[in-house]
Design a protein around this motif. Structure first.
Motif, PDB file in Angstrom:
ATOM      1  N   PRO A 261       0.806  -1.231   0.000  1.00 22.41           N
ATOM      2  CA  PRO A 261       0.000   0.000   0.000  1.00 22.41           C
ATOM      3  C   PRO A 261       0.836   1.276   0.000  1.00 22.41           C
ATOM      4  O   PRO A 261       0.324   2.348  -0.326  1.00 22.41           O
ATOM      5  N   ASP A 262       2.097   1.150   0.339  1.00 23.51           N
ATOM      6  CA  ASP A 262       2.984   2.315   0.387  1.00 23.51           C
ATOM      7  C   ASP A 262       3.880   2.419  -0.846  1.00 23.51           C
ATOM      8  O   ASP A 262       4.851   3.186  -0.853  1.00 23.51           O
ATOM      9  N   LYS A 267       9.842   4.202  -5.670  1.00 25.14           N
ATOM     10  CA  LYS A 267      10.186   2.842  -5.222  1.00 25.14           C
ATOM     11  C   LYS A 267      10.123   1.860  -6.382  1.00 25.14           C
ATOM     12  O   LYS A 267      11.016   1.018  -6.547  1.00 25.14           O
ATOM     13  N   LEU A 268       9.056   1.960  -7.192  1.00 22.42           N
ATOM     14  CA  LEU A 268       8.907   1.042  -8.315  1.00 22.42           C
ATOM     15  C   LEU A 268       9.999   1.266  -9.350  1.00 22.42           C
ATOM     16  O   LEU A 268      10.543   0.308  -9.915  1.00 22.42           O
ATOM     17  N   ALA A 269      10.357   2.529  -9.582  1.00 25.83           N
ATOM     18  CA  ALA A 269      11.434   2.836 -10.526  1.00 25.83           C
ATOM     19  C   ALA A 269      12.752   2.246 -10.038  1.00 25.83           C
ATOM     20  O   ALA A 269      13.537   1.717 -10.837  1.00 25.83           O
ATOM     21  N   TYR A 294      -2.551   3.275 -13.096  1.00 26.22           N
ATOM     22  CA  TYR A 294      -1.948   2.002 -13.504  1.00 26.22           C
ATOM     23  C   TYR A 294      -1.871   1.037 -12.335  1.00 26.22           C
ATOM     24  O   TYR A 294      -2.262  -0.133 -12.445  1.00 26.22           O
ATOM     25  N   ILE A 295      -1.377   1.504 -11.187  1.00 26.40           N
ATOM     26  CA  ILE A 295      -1.229   0.651 -10.011  1.00 26.40           C
ATOM     27  C   ILE A 295      -2.599   0.222  -9.483  1.00 26.40           C
ATOM     28  O   ILE A 295      -2.827  -0.964  -9.185  1.00 26.40           O
ATOM     29  N   ASN A 296      -3.518   1.160  -9.374  1.00 30.68           N
ATOM     30  CA  ASN A 296      -4.848   0.822  -8.875  1.00 30.68           C
ATOM     31  C   ASN A 296      -5.590  -0.103  -9.831  1.00 30.68           C
ATOM     32  O   ASN A 296      -6.430  -0.901  -9.402  1.00 30.68           O
ATOM     33  N   GLY A 297      -5.280  -0.025 -11.108  1.00 25.64           N
ATOM     34  CA  GLY A 297      -5.883  -0.935 -12.073  1.00 25.64           C
ATOM     35  C   GLY A 297      -5.515  -2.381 -11.777  1.00 25.64           C
ATOM     36  O   GLY A 297      -6.350  -3.281 -11.850  1.00 25.64           O
ATOM     37  N   ALA A 321      -9.823  -5.855   0.174  1.00 24.43           N
ATOM     38  CA  ALA A 321      -9.314  -4.537  -0.211  1.00 24.43           C
ATOM     39  C   ALA A 321      -7.901  -4.322   0.334  1.00 24.43           C
ATOM     40  O   ALA A 321      -7.006  -3.885  -0.402  1.00 24.43           O
ATOM     41  N   TYR A 322      -7.703  -4.634   1.605  1.00 24.11           N
ATOM     42  CA  TYR A 322      -6.378  -4.453   2.200  1.00 24.11           C
ATOM     43  C   TYR A 322      -5.363  -5.425   1.597  1.00 24.11           C
ATOM     44  O   TYR A 322      -4.200  -5.076   1.379  1.00 24.11           O
ATOM     45  N   ASP A 323      -5.802  -6.663   1.336  1.00 26.47           N
ATOM     46  CA  ASP A 323      -4.897  -7.663   0.750  1.00 26.47           C
ATOM     47  C   ASP A 323      -4.431  -7.262  -0.645  1.00 26.47           C
ATOM     48  O   ASP A 323      -3.350  -7.673  -1.085  1.00 26.47           O
ATOM     49  N   CYS A 324      -5.242  -6.468  -1.347  1.00 27.01           N
ATOM     50  CA  CYS A 324      -4.904  -6.058  -2.715  1.00 27.01           C
ATOM     51  C   CYS A 324      -4.067  -4.780  -2.772  1.00 27.01           C
ATOM     52  O   CYS A 324      -3.725  -4.316  -3.859  1.00 27.01           O
ATOM     53  N   GLY A 325      -3.766  -4.213  -1.598  1.00 23.57           N
ATOM     54  CA  GLY A 325      -2.888  -3.040  -1.578  1.00 23.57           C
ATOM     55  C   GLY A 325      -3.566  -1.721  -1.282  1.00 23.57           C
ATOM     56  O   GLY A 325      -2.895  -0.679  -1.234  1.00 23.57           O
TER      57      GLY A 325
END
Length: 354
Positions: A261-262, A267-269, A294-297, A321-325
């Motif tokens: 979630p953070d 970080k991804l880059a 993109y991430i939420n998708g 919801a929490y498990d998915c980020g």
């Protein structure tokens, strides 16, 4: 004395405006390929319209001195430009809809009939057009018109389904307007309708269309149809962008970093050994989305899978919801309904496997 009526004068102004605007658009600094194509499309269409104005002017002035050879050339030269309109119309749509479009030499084959007929303008007899040439020219435009419409529909489908696209609703609205204008012009010029609408009506319709387009573009719009690219000064090559896109997709599939979630763009880059700027560019241009979209998708897609998974039949929606980020139930519910037009509870009930 040379005579000209008001309608012919207005049509002539429209043709001149089209030529002037085409040159002006071409000469603008740092123009995109799509704008270059559009400027040439305006120019050749204006030349084709000018031929009708010349013919109509001759009808008003039958005693105007003009040799048969010159008259034949003007008619042939004008009609031959009809064979350039269709390919240019299609290529303009392709250049707007296709990301990173580049004009290739193979596209020149579409202009072969135009080139041949233009070279033969001095010698083609009128029976060539009367006995099938005109019908072929209209069929030629119709073929490319339908091709352009197919490209538009593909772009519309991509945007509606949120697939990889850099198109916007404004761009599709612009293309849709061009489809309507071109369709009306074809109806006005189709030979079987001349006796109903008159020979000069098509030229008048074109004049009105040119004035509208000129106002839209000259009021400050930088691109005709496609907005200015956000990263046009970027040094990221097409090949490197494609490789980074593949690397991103593979990493998202195998490592599922979106479950954090953070997770941030930085970080991804860092995980992908690239810069935030380059990663943002690839996501924007390859998927037509912002980083957050993109991430939420990906998170929403996983949530949809879990909501219909029998192994999670008794799992609470908040836990999914929490498990998915997601770190907020309210934002999850809002995004989920926006994405599926259903609440998570409705989606689970509707897709439940019995």
């Amino acid at each position: 004395m040379f005579k000209i009526d008001t309608i012919t004068f207005m049509a002539a102004l429209g043709a001149f405006q089209g030529m002037f605007f085409a040159v002006l658009l071409w000469l603008r600094k740092k123009q995109s390929t799509s704008n270059r194509i559009f400027s040439v499309l305006l120019l050749v269409t204006s030349i084709r319209i000018a031929k009708n104005i010349v013919v109509h002017g001759r009808m008003l002035n039958p005693d105007l001195p003009m040799s048969v050879e010159v008259w034949r050339f003007l008619v042939n030269f004008g009609i031959s430009h009809q064979f350039a309109i269709g390919p240019l119309f299609m290529l303009y749509f392709l250049s707007v809809i296709q990301p990173r479009f580049q004009f290739r030499k193979v596209y020149l084959w579409h202009f072969l009939p135009y080139g041949v007929l233009t070279l033969l303008s001095w010698g083609l007899p009128w029976p060539f057009w009367r006995d099938g040439g005109l019908l072929f020219s209209y069929s030629h435009i119709l073929f490319y018109y339908l091709w352009a419409f197919r490209l538009y529909y593909q772009g519309y489908t991509q945007l509606r389904k949120s697939l990889e696209t850099t198109l916007t609703k404004a761009t599709l609205k612009w293309l849709r307007s061009l489809i309507v204008i071109c369709g009306l012009l074809m109806i006005a010029y189709f030979p079987s309708l001349f006796k109903y609408v008159g020979y000069i009506v098509g030229a008048i319709m074109y004049a009105i269309g040119v004035y509208v387009i000129s106002v839209i573009v000259l009021r400050g719009q930088q691109e005709v149809g496609r907005p200015k690219r956000k990263y046009q000064s970027s040094n990221l090559s097409a090949d490197k962008a494609h490789q980074l896109k593949l690397k991103l997709e593979e990493y998202m599939h195998s490592e599922q970093p979106y479950l954090d979630p953070d997770l941030t763009l930085g970080k991804l880059a860092q995980m992908l050994a690239t810069t935030s700027h380059e990663l943002s560019q690839v996501i924007n241009e390859s998927f037509g989305q912002s980083y957050a979209e993109y991430i939420n998708g990906h998170r929403l897609q996983m949530a949809q899978n879990l909501l219909t998974d029998l192994n999670h039949r008794d799992t609470k929606i908040a836990s999914i919801a929490y498990d998915c980020g997601f770190n907020s139930i309210s934002s999850f519910n809002t995004l989920f309904k926006k994405h599926t037009q259903l609440t998570p509870s409705q989606y689970k009930a509707q897709h439940r496997v019995k």
